[in-house]
Design a protein around this motif. Structure first.
Motif, PDB file in Angstrom:
ATOM      1  N   PRO A 122       1.113  -1.452   0.009  1.00 60.89           N
ATOM      2  CA  PRO A 122       0.487  -0.109  -0.308  1.00 60.89           C
ATOM      3  C   PRO A 122       0.861   1.220  -0.048  1.00 60.89           C
ATOM      4  CG  PRO A 122      -1.079  -1.757   1.470  1.00 60.89           C
ATOM      5  CD  PRO A 122       0.688  -1.997   0.726  1.00 60.89           C
ATOM      6  N   TYR A 123       0.594   2.100  -0.869  1.00 62.43           N
ATOM      7  CA  TYR A 123       1.498   3.915  -1.164  1.00 62.43           C
ATOM      8  C   TYR A 123       1.368   4.007   0.183  1.00 62.43           C
ATOM      9  CZ  TYR A 123       1.625   2.914  -6.342  1.00 62.43           C
ATOM     10  OH  TYR A 123       1.895   2.879  -7.338  1.00 62.43           O
ATOM     11  N   ILE A 148      13.173  -4.930  -6.916  1.00 64.25           N
ATOM     12  CA  ILE A 148      11.888  -3.879  -7.410  1.00 64.25           C
ATOM     13  C   ILE A 148      10.252  -3.869  -6.521  1.00 64.25           C
ATOM     14  CG2 ILE A 148      10.432  -3.170  -9.643  1.00 64.25           C
ATOM     15  CD1 ILE A 148      11.452  -5.360 -10.376  1.00 64.25           C
ATOM     16  N   ALA A 149      10.702  -2.328  -6.501  1.00 66.23           N
ATOM     17  CA  ALA A 149       9.291  -1.177  -5.304  1.00 66.23           C
ATOM     18  C   ALA A 149       8.430  -0.571  -6.148  1.00 66.23           C
ATOM     19  CB  ALA A 149      10.335  -0.912  -4.042  1.00 66.23           C
ATOM     20  N   GLU A 150       7.044  -1.140  -6.078  1.00 67.65           N
ATOM     21  CA  GLU A 150       6.458  -0.314  -6.832  1.00 67.65           C
ATOM     22  C   GLU A 150       6.268   0.843  -5.736  1.00 67.65           C
ATOM     23  OE1 GLU A 150       2.214  -0.123  -8.882  1.00 67.65           O
ATOM     24  OE2 GLU A 150       3.345  -1.886  -9.320  1.00 67.65           O
ATOM     25  N   GLN A 151       5.824   2.417  -6.524  1.00 66.04           N
ATOM     26  CA  GLN A 151       5.306   3.700  -5.332  1.00 66.04           C
ATOM     27  C   GLN A 151       4.946   4.087  -5.276  1.00 66.04           C
ATOM     28  OE1 GLN A 151      10.337   4.154  -4.671  1.00 66.04           O
ATOM     29  NE2 GLN A 151       9.434   4.514  -2.503  1.00 66.04           N
ATOM     30  N   ASP A 155       6.258   8.722  -2.384  1.00 64.76           N
ATOM     31  CA  ASP A 155       6.518   7.883  -1.241  1.00 64.76           C
ATOM     32  C   ASP A 155       8.164   7.855  -1.610  1.00 64.76           C
ATOM     33  OD1 ASP A 155       6.825   5.955   0.451  1.00 64.76           O
ATOM     34  OD2 ASP A 155       6.417   4.790  -0.497  1.00 64.76           O
ATOM     35  N   LYS A 156       9.188   8.440  -0.806  1.00 63.27           N
ATOM     36  CA  LYS A 156      10.009   9.007  -0.933  1.00 63.27           C
ATOM     37  C   LYS A 156      10.904   7.444  -0.303  1.00 63.27           C
ATOM     38  CE  LYS A 156       9.470  13.546  -1.682  1.00 63.27           C
ATOM     39  NZ  LYS A 156       9.164  12.893  -3.330  1.00 63.27           N
ATOM     40  N   LEU A 157      11.982   6.968  -0.656  1.00 63.55           N
ATOM     41  CA  LEU A 157      12.460   5.758   0.102  1.00 63.55           C
ATOM     42  C   LEU A 157      13.854   6.197   0.706  1.00 63.55           C
ATOM     43  CD1 LEU A 157      12.564   3.113  -0.612  1.00 63.55           C
ATOM     44  CD2 LEU A 157      14.729   2.822  -2.616  1.00 63.55           C
ATOM     45  N   PRO A 158      13.556   6.171   1.298  1.00 67.09           N
ATOM     46  CA  PRO A 158      15.307   6.114   2.549  1.00 67.09           C
ATOM     47  C   PRO A 158      16.434   5.394   2.814  1.00 67.09           C
ATOM     48  CG  PRO A 158      13.422   4.642   4.156  1.00 67.09           C
ATOM     49  CD  PRO A 158      13.101   4.983   2.150  1.00 67.09           C
ATOM     50  N   ASP A 159      17.440   5.818   2.687  1.00 66.49           N
ATOM     51  CA  ASP A 159      18.712   4.695   2.603  1.00 66.49           C
ATOM     52  C   ASP A 159      18.257   3.993   3.344  1.00 66.49           C
ATOM     53  OD1 ASP A 159      19.830   6.274   0.699  1.00 66.49           O
ATOM     54  OD2 ASP A 159      20.829   7.408   1.965  1.00 66.49           O
TER      55      ASP A 159
END
Length: 184
Positions: A122-123, A148-151, A155-159
């Motif tokens: 879920p987003y 592969i991450a669908e976002q 939606d920000k992806l942290p390190d």
């Protein structure tokens, strides 16, 4: 929703009823599978937050050796099994009806390794970061594999320690972030 290519091409797939799932559109699915086509043959594919199972079924149809589907919703798990039977791909599939952390822990304890891990949580709920952390901790990504991450676009992806982003594919409201293990 349908299988786009491969042995099950053209089969219509059922989706779980209600608003608990958000299937990846056929256009985005086709684009993504064109990107990863060369890596699918005989790969081990993990489909997290599976919903209807469309992504893992597409991978199997295109030659993946095995796909594991994980969804905690019972109706989703039932639909995945039904779609696998309809496409005649159930002999190379495993459906896990449990939460993501439990599934990843179980797969890690069995020393399972996957060449491609696809996740479509879920987003904007923080599931991406937690799931990526579990994947690294349980060491279920093959050394030369990728995630592969669908976002959603916002939606920000942290390190995530142990993972590096190597590609981001943008669509209108969606993006696919590709990650690999950090080289040591």
């Amino acid at each position: 929703m349908r299988v786009i290519s491969g042995s099950a091409r053209g089969h219509k797939l059922k989706a779980p009823e209600g608003f608990n799932t958000r299937p990846t559109t056929d256009r985005i699915k086709e684009s993504l599978f064109n990107i990863i086509a060369a890596d699918l043959y005989e790969c081990r594919f993990l489909d997290l937050f599976s919903g209807s199972g469309a992504m893992g079924i597409e991978a199997l149809s295109r030659g993946a050796a095995k796909a594991v589907f994980v969804d905690r919703d019972r109706s989703s798990a039932a639909v995945i099994k039904e779609n696998l039977r309809a496409t005649r791909l159930e002999n190379r599939a495993q459906v896990m009806n449990c939460d993501i952390a439990a599934a990843i822990s179980r797969l890690g304890s069995l020393s399972e390794r996957f060449d491609i891990i696809f996740m479509d949580p879920p987003y904007n709920k923080g599931f991406v970061e937690n799931t990526l952390t579990y994947i690294v901790k349980e060491n279920i990504l093959a050394g030369d594999g990728y995630i592969i991450a669908e976002q959603s676009q916002d939606d920000k992806l942290p390190d995530i320690q142990g993972l590096d982003i190597f590609r981001v594919k943008d669509y209108k409201i969606t993006k696919m972030t590709f990650l690999t293990l950090t080289e040591v």
